[in-house]
Structure formats: C-alpha cells, structure tokens
Design an enzyme around this catalytic site. Structure first.
Site, short mmCIF file in Angstrom:
data_model
loop_
_atom_site.label_atom_id
_atom_site.label_comp_id
_atom_site.label_asym_id
_atom_site.label_seq_id
_atom_site.Cartn_x
_atom_site.Cartn_y
_atom_site.Cartn_z
N ASP A 145 0.85 -1.19 0.00
CA ASP A 145 0.00 0.00 0.00
C ASP A 145 0.88 1.23 0.00
O ASP A 145 2.13 1.11 -0.04
CB ASP A 145 -0.98 -0.01 1.19
CG ASP A 145 -2.33 0.59 0.79
OD1 ASP A 145 -2.34 1.75 0.32
OD2 ASP A 145 -3.37 -0.07 0.93
N HIS B 267 -3.00 2.95 -4.75
CA HIS B 267 -2.36 2.51 -3.49
C HIS B 267 -0.93 2.04 -3.73
O HIS B 267 -0.49 1.03 -3.22
CB HIS B 267 -3.19 1.41 -2.81
CG HIS B 267 -4.47 1.94 -2.21
ND1 HIS B 267 -4.50 2.64 -1.04
CD2 HIS B 267 -5.75 1.88 -2.65
CE1 HIS B 267 -5.75 2.99 -0.76
NE2 HIS B 267 -6.53 2.54 -1.72
N GLU C 52 -10.14 2.45 -5.16
CA GLU C 52 -9.78 3.85 -4.87
C GLU C 52 -8.64 4.39 -5.72
O GLU C 52 -7.74 5.08 -5.22
CB GLU C 52 -9.39 3.95 -3.37
CG GLU C 52 -10.54 3.60 -2.46
CD GLU C 52 -10.17 3.58 -0.98
OE1 GLU C 52 -11.03 3.90 -0.16
OE2 GLU C 52 -9.02 3.22 -0.65
N THR D 31 -5.25 -1.34 9.16
CA THR D 31 -4.53 -1.05 10.40
C THR D 31 -3.93 0.36 10.48
O THR D 31 -2.93 0.56 11.16
CB THR D 31 -3.42 -2.11 10.61
OG1 THR D 31 -2.51 -2.07 9.50
CG2 THR D 31 -3.98 -3.50 10.75
N GLU D 32 -4.57 1.32 9.80
CA GLU D 32 -4.05 2.69 9.91
C GLU D 32 -3.88 3.10 11.37
O GLU D 32 -2.86 3.68 11.75
CB GLU D 32 -5.00 3.69 9.24
CG GLU D 32 -4.96 3.68 7.73
CD GLU D 32 -6.02 2.79 7.11
OE1 GLU D 32 -6.43 1.82 7.78
OE2 GLU D 32 -6.44 3.06 5.96
C1 ACM Z 1 -11.07 -0.68 0.69
O1 ACM Z 1 -11.55 -0.65 1.82
N1 ACM Z 1 -10.47 0.40 0.17
C2 ACM Z 1 -11.17 -1.86 -0.15
#
Ligand code: ACM
Ligand code: ZN
Length: 566
Positions: free
Chosen positions: A193, A263, A327, A480-481
């Site tokens: 990510d 990402h 996203e 897990t941010e």
């Molecule tokens: C996601 O939660 N962006 C897949």
C-alpha cells in the site's frame, strides 16, 4: 455429629467432582449436535490414527494430541486406542463427524480441513486450559455427543493489512491460529500500500530497500503531522513461504494482495519512473487516498506488474491472486484532477484505445489495466480477485470480486454470473469502532460496528434467486491505519471474528445471538489462555482498559452531545 459433618463434606466433594456438561459453547456452532447424558474422560487415553490418513491430516491430529498431553500432563499413547480418527471418503473435504460415548471418541473426515475442524471442535468442548500450552488442573472430560458438521460457505476469510502497520511472522502465525480456532480458511494478506511495501521481490530490490520504510507516521487524525520515527519492515520470500506453509497445515489458503494501479505510492518512491509525473515520491506517512498511482500509459509499468506478480505467484499457490483495484480516484474528491487526466502517456494510451474524452476515460483506462493483468494472471493458470471497482470492466470467466462498498457489488456480480466474496463495510470492517462510547475506545477510523450488528449479517440477502452459488463466502477486513500493537489488533478482531465465523459456517437457522452471546464466556477463557486480547464491549466494559460502560441515562446524555465524524 462429627460423622455427619464428614458425610456432608464427602457429599459436597463428590458433587463438585461430578461433571455437569456445560452449555455447549462451541463457536461456530456445529450444524448438527445431539447431546446425551454422560461424559468421557480423555486424559491419558490412547489415540488411533487410520493408516489411510494423509500426512497433513495426521499432523493436525498430532497437534491436538500434543495439546491434550501438555494440558492434562498425561501421555496419550498411539495405537489401538479409544480416541479414533478415521478416514471416511464419503465425506466432503471440510466435513467431519464426531461421536463421543462412554466408550470413547470416533472422529471421521476425508481430508485435512475436516480433521482440523474436528480437532478444533473437540478442543472447544474441553476446558479452555487446553489452549494454554501448559499442564492444568481441570475436569478433562468431553460431553457425550454426536456431531455432524460442515460449513455453509466455501470461502471463509479474514483480511490483515500489514502495510499501514507491520506484523511479525510470529504475530501473523498467531493470527492464523486464531482463525483456525474459528474454522476460517482464507487469509487475505494486504501486502502492499501507499505506506509500505512488505514483500521481497528479487527483481525489484528497491521495493524492500526503499518502499518498505517510511520516515514517520502521522499523529492521530492530523494528516499533516509526522512523528518523525522511521517505520517499516518486510517479509523475505523465505518468511512468506513459511507463513503460507503454516497456514496450509491448518487448512488455510493465503491470498496475497498487490493493490494496483492505485495505493502504490510506496512502490513509486522506489521506482519513480513508474508514475505519471516521474516524482519524486515519498512513502506515505499519512492515511487516505493518494492521487499518485501507476502510469497506465507506460509499458514499463506492465513489465513491473508482471514481474512482481510472477514472483508473487511463485510464493503463493492460491488460485485467487488479489490485484486490488480500489480507490484509484478518490470518490469524495469530485473536482480533483488526477494524474491520469493530464499525463501525456496515459492520454496517448486512451487515444489508442479509442476511449471517449472526459472524466469517464480514466475509469475505462483502469479497466484496461485490470484486463491486461487479468490476462497475465490467467496465463499462469490463476484467477484474479479484486475490490468491487473492477466489476464494471471486462472480467473474464473465473474472475471474482470482493464487495466492500456495501452489498451492491456482490449482488451485481452474482447477477452477471461472477463469483463474489461479501465483505461489506457496514458489517465486515473491523477497523470501525465497536461500541457507542468512542471517547473510551482507542482511536479508530470511524464508523460503528458493534458485535451484534456483525452477527446480524445475512450474505444472501438481496441476491437474485438462482445466483446464490456465486456468493462464495464472507470475509471481514482489518485495516490497520490506527492499529499499531497486537493488543489493539486483537481488540478490534475479537470477538467480532467469532460472530463472523458463525455467518460463514452456520446454516441460517442455526444462528442465534442469545446462544452465541452465552458461548462467549468460554471463548473469552480460550482467548485468555492463548494470551490474546479481545473487546469486552458486549459485556459493558469499554475500551482497551475495559472501563465500565455508562449507564443508560448517562449514555443518552453523552450521545446527545456527541458530534460524530469519521
Ligand atoms: C477498501 O476498503 N479500500 C477496499
Ligand atoms: Zn500516466
């Protein structure tokens, strides 16, 4: 008088020793259970393993035997025993039966998963101390029972984000142990990510030299801040194989995710030439949706993706390879201009593809990327799975989606004849708060997902009649941010994953929240033995430090004042 006292004391001791089968509190509840009177004492009893059993199944039974021996302090010899594990080829791979009578225990299964699940059911029927890894004084008996069990859904997944915060191999194995306890069979490992790349890729060494490390991490919800502390880590290919093997021994397939083309900031920091602007880029220290993504007009990007995925497929034998797809363009930022809108190489690609000009073109270009990656993955005999954004493209037969933006993606996929795994944010995002008293909970991304709401989810609701078989199963996601420690990780995971396991395993009419809630005390005892944290929100104790919940009147006042934001 003295004699009467002695008799009474004797009777009291006898009564205390007599085992009353506790309420049957196995999670997920097996689908067919017939309890009868009586118990069977297991300590020191001999095991019999069917010689037809394969090595992996024997090893699973062996692990159960070892746990029993350690906990009871008595050796269980191997031979012609009363604890019989038999191969029954008529059973499906994940099916098992258990019969406990005064004469002993007979387990039948046909393959590894069936034997794993039979052992897990037996363990949950025994005192929780069997999970403790040390000798314990307990009533080592099983209730007499007949169980015939198999799961409702074939795909029973749990996700783990190791990019935003990194989890050691040992911690990941513990996560797998917990999944095994509740009979899950897919670990979706989110390995890349914006904030960190975690897989060693030999042909791109800068992914672990540069992309695996960030110079700091934002503090709380202040995205402009940084704690300035270098953070990161990665798994070597050897370690990845070790985790894959550990999971496989427990009937769990690890599905790797390389999230693309969005990402990808961490990878861009290592190889800036793969971005539309050429950078420079920095491994992200904040959370959110980055604008910078892989350039879809640059052939070197496709070479990169293919070379990375070739190494990934060499490590991970799973049929599904997760290619992300979520996203690419922040849906909340309608006015934004994204690099793909202005990049000459992306524009040239759009022209060559004959895409109509306008804001939609970039979405079409994403579908082109997905289709190319899909073709590559298919050429290696594997299938792609991706977040539900990829559904609007040209999916090939065998490709599947994860319905995360609600249930609509899954409903639509099934109607179109594609397989889907349901992972809707409103039931299955375990990074959400789980109680109503946020000020007592550790900081979370937002939302509100109490245990009972998770439990209430019915995956086939809304699915067109005749398309149900396309819902392969259910998964919860743990981003897990805001989760940096194992203590917090398990607090978010449990007991919500227990509720998830009943959605995944139990037939519709076997689910019962009152019964499930009553079984939780035994599961909490198991987790205590495993040394794993959990939330006690469902028992009115809130937060990591388990503060008592507010009473009803205080709660009403608190909620009225609270202006909840994400
Ligand atoms: C996601 O939660 N962006 C897949
Ligand atoms: Zn570009």
């Amino acid at each position: 008088m003295k004699r009467l006292a002695l008799i009474l004391t004797g009777l009291a001791i006898l009564a205390a020793c007599q085992h009353k089968p506790e309420a049957f509190s196995v999670i997920p509840m097996p689908n067919d259970v017939t309890l009868s009177e009586g118990t069977y004492a297991v300590a020191g009893k001999a095991f019999f393993l069917d010689p037809r059993m394969d090595n992996a199944s024997s090893a699973a039974v062996w692990r159960f035997k070892k746990a029993l021996e350690t906990a009871t302090g008595r050796e269980s010899p191997l031979g012609k025993g009363e604890l019989q594990f038999l191969v029954n080829p008529d059973l499906a791979a994940e099916q098992y039966t258990i019969s406990v009578s005064a004469d002993g225990v007979v387990v039948e299964a046909s393959a590894l998963n069936g034997f794993v699940y039979a052992c897990e059911t037996l363990k949950q029927m025994l005192p929780a101390a069997i999970y403790g890894g040390k000798k314990a004084k307990a009533d080592w008996v099983l209730p007499c029972v007949r169980i015939a069990d198999q799961p409702r859904f074939a795909y029973r997944g749990m996700h783990l984000d190791c990019s935003r915060h990194f989890w050691s191999v040992e911690e990941t194995k513990r996560y797998i142990d917990i999944m095994t306890t509740y009979k899950l069979n897919r670990l979706h490992w989110h390995l890349t990510d914006d904030q960190g790349w975690r897989i060693e890729i030999k042909s791109y060494p800068r992914l672990t030299e540069v992309a695996a490390w960030r110079d700091g991490t934002c503090i709380g919800k202040d995205m402009e801040s940084s704690d300035g502390i270098r953070y990161g880590g990665f798994y070597t290919q050897e370690q990845l194989r070790e985790v894959v093997a550990y999971a496989a021994e427990r009937g769990i397939t690890v599905i790797p995710e390389v999230d693309l083309p969005g990402h990808m900031v961490a990878a861009l920091a290592a190889y800036p030439e793969l971005g539309c602007t050429g950078g420079p880029y920095k491994v992200w220290e904040r959370w959110g949706i980055a604008k910078d993504i892989l350039c879809a007009g640059n052939e070197a990007v496709f070479t990169f993706i293919e070379e990375v995925l070739a190494e990934v497929m060499d490590i991970f034998p799973s049929q599904y390879i997760h290619i992300g797809g979520d996203e690419c363009f922040d849906p909340f930022d309608k006015e934004a201009v994204f690099p793909w809108d202005t990049c000459p190489k992306c524009a040239a690609r759009m022209r060559r593809l004959g895409l109509p000009k306008g804001p939609e073109a970039k979405h079409q270009l994403q579908h082109y990327v997905t289709a190319r990656v899909q073709q590559f993955v298919n050429s290696k005999g594997r299938n792609i799975i991706g977040w539900d954004e990829i559904l609007d493209g040209d999916l090939a037969e065998g490709s599947a989606i994860m319905s995360w933006r609600g249930t609509e993606g899954g409903i639509k996929a099934a109607a179109k004849g594609f397989d889907a795994v349901m992972t809707p944010y409103n039931y299955a995002y375990f990074d959400y708060y789980q109680g109503s008293e946020r000020d007592k909970e550790p900081l979370a991304i937002g939302g509100n997902l109490p245990l009972e709401t998770v439990y209430s989810y019915e995956p086939l609701d809304g699915i067109a009649p005749g398309a149900e078989q396309h819902i392969r199963g259910v998964q919860a996601n743990l981003w897990t941010e805001y989760i940096a420690t194992p203590e917090h990780l398990y607090y978010m995971l449990l007991p919500r994953m227990c509720a998830l396991s009943e959605i995944q395993w139990c037939k519709r009419d076997r689910k019962d929240y009152t019964r499930f809630d009553a079984s939780l005390d035994h599961t909490f005892a198991i987790l205590d033995q495993m040394g794993v944290n959990y939330s006690l929100d469902c028992r009115g104790l809130v937060g990591l430090d388990r503060k008592p919940a507010r009473n009803a009147a205080e709660l009403e006042e608190y909620l009225a004042k609270k202006d909840w934001e994400w």
